[in-house]
Design a protein around this motif. Sequence first.
Motif, PDB file in Angstrom:
ATOM      1  N   HIS A 179     -56.410  27.263  37.341  1.00 22.01           N
ATOM      2  CA  HIS A 179     -55.488  27.072  36.219  1.00 22.01           C
ATOM      3  C   HIS A 179     -54.944  28.434  35.804  1.00 22.01           C
ATOM      4  CE1 HIS A 179     -53.734  25.068  32.715  1.00 22.01           C
ATOM      5  NE2 HIS A 179     -54.039  26.173  32.056  1.00 22.01           N
ATOM      6  N   ILE A 180     -53.638  28.535  35.687  1.00 24.10           N
ATOM      7  CA  ILE A 180     -52.983  29.802  35.346  1.00 24.10           C
ATOM      8  C   ILE A 180     -52.772  29.829  33.835  1.00 24.10           C
ATOM      9  CG2 ILE A 180     -50.971  31.268  35.739  1.00 24.10           C
ATOM     10  CD1 ILE A 180     -50.640  29.781  38.445  1.00 24.10           C
ATOM     11  N   GLY A 181     -53.726  30.431  33.149  1.00 24.26           N
ATOM     12  CA  GLY A 181     -53.648  30.535  31.703  1.00 24.26           C
ATOM     13  C   GLY A 181     -52.847  31.756  31.281  1.00 24.26           C
ATOM     14  N   GLU A 182     -52.535  31.821  29.999  1.00 24.99           N
ATOM     15  CA  GLU A 182     -51.739  32.930  29.486  1.00 24.99           C
ATOM     16  C   GLU A 182     -52.441  34.267  29.659  1.00 24.99           C
ATOM     17  OE1 GLU A 182     -48.508  32.987  28.516  1.00 24.99           O
ATOM     18  OE2 GLU A 182     -48.664  30.978  29.378  1.00 24.99           O
ATOM     19  N   GLU A 183     -53.770  34.248  29.618  1.00 20.85           N
ATOM     20  CA  GLU A 183     -54.487  35.510  29.761  1.00 20.85           C
ATOM     21  C   GLU A 183     -54.391  36.050  31.189  1.00 20.85           C
ATOM     22  OE1 GLU A 183     -57.071  32.278  31.077  1.00 20.85           O
ATOM     23  OE2 GLU A 183     -55.840  32.569  29.289  1.00 20.85           O
ATOM     24  N   ALA A 184     -54.231  35.169  32.166  1.00 19.59           N
ATOM     25  CA  ALA A 184     -54.136  35.591  33.563  1.00 19.59           C
ATOM     26  C   ALA A 184     -52.706  35.910  33.989  1.00 19.59           C
ATOM     27  CB  ALA A 184     -54.700  34.498  34.477  1.00 19.59           C
ATOM     28  N   ARG A 185     -51.737  35.403  33.260  1.00 17.59           N
ATOM     29  CA  ARG A 185     -50.335  35.504  33.694  1.00 17.59           C
ATOM     30  C   ARG A 185     -49.841  36.952  33.849  1.00 17.59           C
ATOM     31  NH1 ARG A 185     -45.936  32.029  34.023  1.00 17.59           N
ATOM     32  NH2 ARG A 185     -47.235  30.307  33.275  1.00 17.59           N
ATOM     33  N   ASP A 192     -50.562  23.152  36.421  1.00 18.53           N
ATOM     34  CA  ASP A 192     -51.687  24.078  36.551  1.00 18.53           C
ATOM     35  C   ASP A 192     -51.476  25.340  35.714  1.00 18.53           C
ATOM     36  OD1 ASP A 192     -49.659  25.192  38.083  1.00 18.53           O
ATOM     37  OD2 ASP A 192     -50.942  25.698  39.782  1.00 18.53           O
ATOM     38  N   THR A 193     -50.563  25.271  34.734  1.00 18.24           N
ATOM     39  CA  THR A 193     -50.328  26.414  33.860  1.00 18.24           C
ATOM     40  C   THR A 193     -50.367  25.980  32.396  1.00 18.24           C
ATOM     41  OG1 THR A 193     -47.919  26.242  33.578  1.00 18.24           O
ATOM     42  CG2 THR A 193     -48.701  27.252  35.621  1.00 18.24           C
ATOM     43  N   ASP A 194     -50.521  26.970  31.512  1.00 17.29           N
ATOM     44  CA  ASP A 194     -50.499  26.682  30.079  1.00 17.29           C
ATOM     45  C   ASP A 194     -49.114  26.262  29.609  1.00 17.29           C
ATOM     46  OD1 ASP A 194     -53.157  27.233  29.830  1.00 17.29           O
ATOM     47  OD2 ASP A 194     -52.922  29.140  28.770  1.00 17.29           O
ATOM     48  N   ALA A 195     -48.086  26.510  30.426  1.00 15.24           N
ATOM     49  CA  ALA A 195     -46.716  26.141  30.053  1.00 15.24           C
ATOM     50  C   ALA A 195     -46.437  24.648  30.228  1.00 15.24           C
ATOM     51  CB  ALA A 195     -45.719  26.938  30.903  1.00 15.24           C
ATOM     52  N   PHE A 196     -47.324  23.931  30.881  1.00 17.00           N
ATOM     53  CA  PHE A 196     -47.069  22.538  31.237  1.00 17.00           C
ATOM     54  C   PHE A 196     -46.785  21.680  30.019  1.00 17.00           C
ATOM     55  CE2 PHE A 196     -48.959  18.259  32.327  1.00 17.00           C
ATOM     56  CZ  PHE A 196     -47.871  17.845  33.086  1.00 17.00           C
ATOM     57  N   ASP A 197     -45.744  20.873  30.153  1.00 23.42           N
ATOM     58  CA  ASP A 197     -45.376  19.924  29.109  1.00 23.42           C
ATOM     59  C   ASP A 197     -45.167  18.557  29.775  1.00 23.42           C
ATOM     60  OD1 ASP A 197     -44.210  19.605  26.175  1.00 23.42           O
ATOM     61  OD2 ASP A 197     -42.890  18.507  27.534  1.00 23.42           O
ATOM     62  N   PRO A 198     -46.062  17.590  29.561  1.00 25.33           N
ATOM     63  CA  PRO A 198     -45.942  16.298  30.243  1.00 25.33           C
ATOM     64  C   PRO A 198     -44.600  15.615  29.997  1.00 25.33           C
ATOM     65  CG  PRO A 198     -48.099  16.501  29.218  1.00 25.33           C
ATOM     66  CD  PRO A 198     -47.286  17.659  28.735  1.00 25.33           C
ATOM     67  N   ALA A 199     -44.107  15.666  28.771  1.00 21.88           N
ATOM     68  CA  ALA A 199     -42.817  15.030  28.485  1.00 21.88           C
ATOM     69  C   ALA A 199     -41.691  15.753  29.211  1.00 21.88           C
ATOM     70  CB  ALA A 199     -42.562  15.021  26.983  1.00 21.88           C
ATOM     71  N   GLY A 200     -41.789  17.080  29.289  1.00 20.77           N
ATOM     72  CA  GLY A 200     -40.779  17.839  30.005  1.00 20.77           C
ATOM     73  C   GLY A 200     -40.767  17.527  31.482  1.00 20.77           C
ATOM     74  N   ARG A 201     -41.950  17.405  32.081  1.00 15.23           N
ATOM     75  CA  ARG A 201     -41.968  17.090  33.506  1.00 15.23           C
ATOM     76  C   ARG A 201     -41.462  15.670  33.756  1.00 15.23           C
ATOM     77  NH1 ARG A 201     -46.717  18.085  37.919  1.00 15.23           N
ATOM     78  NH2 ARG A 201     -47.827  16.423  36.848  1.00 15.23           N
TER      79      ARG A 201
END
Length: 257
Positions: free
Chosen positions: A78-84, A217-226
């Motif tokens: 998972h690509i979190g904000e801390e890893a980005r 797989d990222t913190d940016a994911f938005d189910p409604a957006g996808r």
Amino acid sequence: MPTKTLQIPTTDGQADAFAAFPDHGERHPGVLMYADGFGIRPVLRVMARELAGHGYYVLVPNFFYRHGPAPVIELPEHIGEEARPALMARVMPLIEAHTAERVLSDADAYLRFLTTQPEVGAGPVAVTGYCIGGLYAMRTAAAHPGQVAALAAFHGPVSADGPSAFAGITAQVHFGHAESDLTPEALGELNRALDAAKVDYTSEIYPGTVHGFTMSDTDAFDPAGRQRHWDRLLPLLDLTLGGLKPVPPRLPELPEN
């Protein structure tokens, strides 16, 4: 859902790639899918399979193949904000090295490969992309008018090459922008450039989204957006390619007299 790992011949070597396509036997319209900057990984395979389930042969190339096979950089599950920040520090030199000239040279190879696969029917293709892949998709469509019938880009910097870059596009287009990437004023400027280029398009900001909203797989994911992305992409492809309809087989080339 059948899948393949492939090698695409290019002017600079072999690009590794992943393809997904329906499990019934007839030929299907081709879709070239450009990943985001993090490249081919499980979430891209899931998305390619989902799109293939609607009647398409989906080819996802590793556009950073000059630096090695995918994944070119090691990615967390998972690509979190801390890893980005650390990951982007490794990705940005790859993006900078992937010049417009390389994008276009590779696009020629990808489309040539896609349209000669035995599972792909004759006729036009579609190109879609995410993040930097959205820009690559735009460049591919502009360089191949007539062959690319549909172009879709999501949270991509599609205006990076300036207004003149849209001039060659004959495809029907959808651009889905993250709310964090584009102001309403910038959207208006982009859409005026598309109007001036006489592009047949829809271009909109997806409410409440941030850059990368399609990637689960990222913190940016938005189910409604996808879901909105699928709601825009699938009708576009159905209109231009008709993925659930049988595609005529390729005819053998006749010898010249």
